[in-house]
Motif scaffolding. Structure first.
Motif, mmCIF file in Angstrom:
data_model
loop_
_atom_site.group_PDB
_atom_site.id
_atom_site.type_symbol
_atom_site.label_atom_id
_atom_site.label_comp_id
_atom_site.label_asym_id
_atom_site.label_seq_id
_atom_site.Cartn_x
_atom_site.Cartn_y
_atom_site.Cartn_z
ATOM 1 N N LEU A 592 43.205 12.517 -8.792
ATOM 2 C CA LEU A 592 41.760 12.668 -8.715
ATOM 3 C C LEU A 592 41.318 13.899 -9.513
ATOM 4 O O LEU A 592 41.376 15.031 -9.018
ATOM 5 C CB LEU A 592 41.317 12.810 -7.254
ATOM 6 C CG LEU A 592 41.778 11.699 -6.302
ATOM 7 C CD1 LEU A 592 41.391 12.041 -4.876
ATOM 8 C CD2 LEU A 592 41.193 10.349 -6.717
ATOM 9 N N PRO A 593 40.900 13.720 -10.767
ATOM 10 C CA PRO A 593 40.405 14.859 -11.558
ATOM 11 C C PRO A 593 38.928 15.122 -11.291
ATOM 12 O O PRO A 593 38.175 14.226 -10.870
ATOM 13 C CB PRO A 593 40.626 14.389 -12.997
ATOM 14 C CG PRO A 593 40.481 12.899 -12.920
ATOM 15 C CD PRO A 593 40.985 12.484 -11.553
ATOM 16 N N SER A 594 38.499 16.342 -11.549
ATOM 17 C CA SER A 594 37.084 16.702 -11.448
ATOM 18 C C SER A 594 36.786 17.813 -12.445
ATOM 19 O O SER A 594 37.649 18.655 -12.729
ATOM 20 C CB SER A 594 36.723 17.165 -10.028
ATOM 21 O OG SER A 594 37.497 18.285 -9.642
ATOM 22 N N VAL A 595 35.575 17.830 -12.986
ATOM 23 C CA VAL A 595 35.197 18.835 -13.980
ATOM 24 C C VAL A 595 33.698 19.084 -13.885
ATOM 25 O O VAL A 595 32.918 18.184 -13.547
ATOM 26 C CB VAL A 595 35.580 18.373 -15.404
ATOM 27 C CG1 VAL A 595 34.800 17.128 -15.804
ATOM 28 C CG2 VAL A 595 35.361 19.494 -16.408
ATOM 29 N N LEU A 596 33.294 20.329 -14.136
ATOM 30 C CA LEU A 596 31.884 20.713 -14.163
ATOM 31 C C LEU A 596 31.703 21.777 -15.217
ATOM 32 O O LEU A 596 32.457 22.756 -15.273
ATOM 33 C CB LEU A 596 31.433 21.243 -12.799
ATOM 34 C CG LEU A 596 30.058 21.941 -12.769
ATOM 35 C CD1 LEU A 596 28.945 20.947 -13.024
ATOM 36 C CD2 LEU A 596 29.823 22.649 -11.437
ATOM 37 N N CYS A 597 30.693 21.594 -16.058
ATOM 38 C CA CYS A 597 30.341 22.589 -17.077
ATOM 39 C C CYS A 597 28.858 22.892 -16.966
ATOM 40 O O CYS A 597 28.023 21.973 -17.044
ATOM 41 C CB CYS A 597 30.690 22.072 -18.475
ATOM 42 S SG CYS A 597 30.258 23.236 -19.798
ATOM 43 N N TYR A 598 28.529 24.171 -16.780
ATOM 44 C CA TYR A 598 27.142 24.611 -16.666
ATOM 45 C C TYR A 598 26.880 25.658 -17.735
ATOM 46 O O TYR A 598 27.632 26.641 -17.850
ATOM 47 C CB TYR A 598 26.879 25.199 -15.278
ATOM 48 C CG TYR A 598 25.529 25.878 -15.115
ATOM 49 C CD1 TYR A 598 24.420 25.151 -14.698
ATOM 50 C CD2 TYR A 598 25.372 27.228 -15.375
ATOM 51 C CE1 TYR A 598 23.181 25.762 -14.531
ATOM 52 C CE2 TYR A 598 24.137 27.855 -15.218
ATOM 53 C CZ TYR A 598 23.053 27.120 -14.798
ATOM 54 O OH TYR A 598 21.830 27.733 -14.651
#
Length: 879
Positions: A592-598
């Protein structure tokens, strides 16, 4: 495709209109402020005043480059005041041309103050920012017509108060609403926004990157959490503040209410009580919401692994459509105190009870069966509820420990008389249902940190919950193999269903941090034991099913933060779900991968991109194979074959402007979600009964778009929200899968006055609707509401007048309803007030309203009476 093009056109018009609002507004002045010898003056206060200097037109705070802009509705001459603590004030005269932007550059010279630790701020400044805290001067916004805390908060830039009394910062609910710095509300914002009076409120603070005691000890950044702190006139004094009201009137309408709170140096307490027969919504938080909150606290990997909760809507105590008589009681007691410098405790207790009378007429179309049901019912529910949440936290040196003891109980007993037709056959029946539910979930945790960068946290939790449903039915038709009663034609059915579950779980987390960035390794495990027992008369066999579920997960999480302007988060989890039910046993593993870029690219304007994969697994409630009878015509069959697991892949792109020291807020988002092996519910007709069964579908896709806009003008506050959802999937019809398309939309605009002398004015328009297509059937529904409200204070008098007009259509029915409310208050010698209130004055006789909605297996239209109008009068005491 035609419907999709229509939706896109609506969104283009909506977003274009929101953009035009900002482009066409008035004249502007851009100011660049520089500190002599220091460079840009970030945070400098810029005020635009009229030519007399006595009225504030607009204000702003300089951004990191020392620049900001202020606006005026009319062209002409103005004064500009620039202030920065430690530097000389500057006052300039400017002339603004129609629809043009003027530019001013100011250099401030330093001065010396002989007042150590004292910051002098002019009363006319509306906002002041210090670090992560934005302070509001209420005198710059309030008109004097505000009556409650919620009325005041609704006038402040960046803040809104929704229909449920929840405080929102932009589009999101505030993570905490504090009273004098203490969390006395536990997420129940409406207790303060609707129950506490405006005169007790002194100031408001908006705290960005808010951190509770646990986050502060661990040294973690607030990670975007926002809190609103309500500062009262008696802050820290230990004095009680509040009010008590008693009203009575027409049709035995009675309303009594008392609210009080106190905050001292080391403790705070709040009490809220209400009893009413006036058809107002109750204030307690239902146990279903409480359970959801508890589950979210320990979802594996921040929701990457989630158990479906069949109690999502359980414990609801809100007024059902068609309520014509009610009697509700509610009590809340909240406390926050320090037992010693190292020991801190919080207590939240809510209890409620209600008796109601409800009348409805329903048209149900069971998709895939060709069966339509016309049902008229009258029910008398009795409800009871309590929720206790106790937390104890100890901190000393490098160690911290916590104890959490939440307990909840809900009970519903209901008598119901029904008659109608099913597939052309008439029936008449009576039901008695008793449903108690309970939950108990203790938790202990221990955290230790060493050095400045390392942190180890361990926690263990347990879970006990249970539910029982005792159902008795007497009918004129032999549904479900009813036993024949003594007096024919009379048939009798009885069912006793029990569901119990227990859980034991734990978590360990090791974190290495540097500045605002960190890396974590997290190990989580839990085991559930569930049992379902079902005994029924008729042809249902007794059920005694058991299931054990074991979930294990390890994951890495990395967060890199470049001064809050750029934030990157990534994670990778390995999860395993093993289920055993009788001789059936399954086990599956997932990555289960997850990524966030702000990225914040210009003065609070930012974009974010996020994506993740998650799984949802079903417990015994969905897989027990038991039949839970709702009424003779409708039976819910829990028949999902193990392993009950569906996978979700989600992606979101957003453009936004975060709350800063002024200006407009917006958030535009596009989300795509794909679900593999989703759970769907469908119908099959057996005899005279419709059976609803769960099964797996190949896939489903959801596309959603949302827009939010909030702009504070010198005299007005404009807000717009819109949401559109499109889903493509499958529906189960008689055991077969058929393509399904659904859509939903929600659009709302509001305009409210700010500082309009003694007036408070608000106008709002709302539209909710949707449609569904399956098996050649097309079902749609729409609802429109227009609302207008005006309030004015005239000396000791306060008058509020509100009118709502609604139109509803769907399911072959339509209705129109108008609601008129009047409230008058007169202030006697402090601390007394007299009240006169009229609710729904246009419908002292019953008025009819229609609602419609659809699900993949049923289309439903409801026709019911609006709660009868009433007139009340009484008095209130304020302390």
């Amino acid at each position: 495709m035609g419907a999709m093009r229509t939706a896109w056109r609506r969104w283009a018009v909506l977003l274009g209109g929101l953009g035009c609002i900002t482009l066409l507004h008035g004249q502007s002045l851009r100011v660049a402020v520089e500190l002599q010898g220091e460079g840009a003056a970030e945070g400098a206060s810029v005020q635009l005043l009229d030519e007399t200097g006595s009225n504030l037109i607009d204000f702003a705070f300089a951004e990191a480059d020392g620049q900001c802009a202020v606006k005026a509705e009319k062209a002409g001459g103005y004064l500009v005041r620039i202030r920065y603590f430690g530097y000389r004030d500057t006052l300039l005269r400017v002339a603004l041309q129609p629809r043009a932007e003027a530019n001013v550059h100011v250099r401030l010279a330093p001065i010396a103050y002989d007042l150590p630790n004292i910051s002098i701020v002019d009363k006319i400044i509306g906002l002041r920012r210090r670090g992560d805290t934005l302070s509001y001067n209420l005198r710059a916004y309030a008109s004097g017509a505000e009556q409650t805390f919620g009325d005041v908060l609704a006038t402040l830039p960046g803040l809104t108060v929704d229909e449920d009394g929840q405080v929102r910062v932009g589009t999101e609910k505030a993570d905490a609403l504090l009273l004098d710095g203490k969390d006395l509300l536990k997420g129940q914002h409406h207790l303060a926004t609707q129950g506490l009076q405006a005169q007790a409120l002194e100031a408001v603070e908006l705290i960005f990157n808010y951190r509770d005691a646990e986050a502060q000890f661990e040294g973690r950044d607030g990670e975007g959490q926002v809190a609103v702190n309500l500062i009262t006139a008696e802050q820290g004094s230990g004095k009680w503040q509040g009010n008590a009201q008693v009203l009575g009137g027409y049709r035995r309408a009675v309303r009594t209410e008392a609210s009080g709170f106190r905050s001292g140096a080391s403790s705070g307490w709040a009490v809220f009580m209400r009893q009413q027969t006036t058809g107002e919504g109750p204030r307690e938080r239902p146990i279903g919401q409480r359970l959801q909150a508890l589950l979210r606290e320990h979802e594996f990997g921040e929701g990457l692994v989630r158990k479906l909760n069949p109690w999502a809507a359980a414990g609801e105590m809100g007024l059902e459509p068609g309520t014509v008589r009610n009697h509700d009681w509610h009590l809340s007691l909240h406390g926050d105190s320090e037992l010693s410098p190292a020991l801190h405790q919080t207590l939240y207790f809510s209890a409620a009870g209600a008796s109601r009378s409800v009348r409805q007429q329903m048209l149900n179309s069971y998709i895939g069966t060709g069966i339509e049901e016309l049902l008229e019912k009258e029910s008398r529910p009795l409800l009871a509820f309590f929720d206790l949440d106790y937390r104890l936290r100890w901190e000393k040196g490098r160690h911290a420990a916590g104890l959490h003891l939440p307990v909840g109980y809900y009970r519903r007993a209901q008598q119901e008389a029904q008659h109608g037709t099913l597939g052309g056959s008439q029936f008449e029946q009576s039901l008695y249902r008793r449903q108690p539910r309970y939950t108990f979930r203790p938790e202990v945790s221990h955290t230790v940190k060493w050095g400045r960068a390392w942190l180890l946290k361990a926690a263990a939790h347990w879970w006990l919950q249970g539910e029982e449903q005792n159902l008795e039915i007497r009918s004129s038709l032999p549904f479900l193999g009813f036993e024949q009663g003594a007096a024919a034609p009379s048939y009798f059915f009885q069912q006793l269903h029990r569901f119990e579950s227990a859980r034991a779980g734990g978590q360990a987390e090791l974190t290495k941090s540097w500045g605002r960035s960190y890396i974590s390794y997290i190990l989580e495990a839990s085991r559930d034991w569930e049992q379902a027992r079902n005994q029924s008369s008729g042809f249902f066999e007794p059920i005694d099913a058991r299931m054990a579920t074991q979930v294990w997960q390890q994951r890495f999480k990395v967060v890199k933060d470049w001064g809050r302007k750029v934030r990157l988060m990534g994670g990778l989890a390995q999860a395993s779900v093993a289920q055993a039910m009788g001789r059936q046993a399954t086990a599956r593993r997932f990555w289960l991968p997850s990524v966030l870029c702000y990225v914040e690219y210009f003065k609070g304007h930012a974009f974010s991109v996020s994506g993740r994969r998650a799984i949802e697994y079903a417990g015994l409630w969905y897989q027990s194979g038991s039949a839970l009878v709702e009424r003779p015509q409708w039976v819910q069959v829990q028949s999902l074959a193990p392993p009950g697991i569906q996978q979700r892949t989600e992606g979101t792109f957003s453009l936004l402007k975060r709350p800063t020291s002024g200006g407009a807020l917006y958030n535009l988002s596009l989300s795509i979600t794909a679900v593999s092996a989703p759970f769907v519910q469908g119908n099959s007709l057996e005899g005279q009964t419709v059976y609803g069964r769960w099964l797996f579908a190949p896939k489903s896709q959801q596309f959603s778009m949302s827009a939010f806009f909030l702009h504070s003008l010198p005299r007005w506050k404009l807000q717009g929200t819109a949401y559109c959802l499109r889903e493509r999937g499958f529906a189960s019809l008689g055991g077969t899968l058929e393509p399904l398309q659904r859509a939903a939309r929600n659009i709302q605009f509001s305009l409210a006055s700010v500082r309009l002398k003694e007036w408070q004015v608000k106008a709002e328009a709302r539209h909710t609707g949707g449609w569904q297509k399956v098996e050649g059937r097309h079902f749609s529904f729409d609802q429109f509401w227009l609302e207008a409200e005006a309030a004015r204070s005239m000396g000791d008098w306060h008058v509020r007048l509100g009118y709502r007009q609604g139109w509803q259509r769907g399911g072959g029915a339509s209705s129109r309803v108008g609601l008129l409310d009047v409230a008058v208050a007169y202030s006697l010698d402090a601390p007394w007030k007299l009240f006169f209130r009229g609710h729904n004055l246009l419908n002292l006789r019953p008025a009819i309203q229609t609602e419609a909605f659809s699900q993949p297996h049923v289309e439903q239209a409801r026709i019911f009476e609006v709660f009868p109008g009433q007139v009340t009068a009484g008095a209130g005491y304020y302390f």
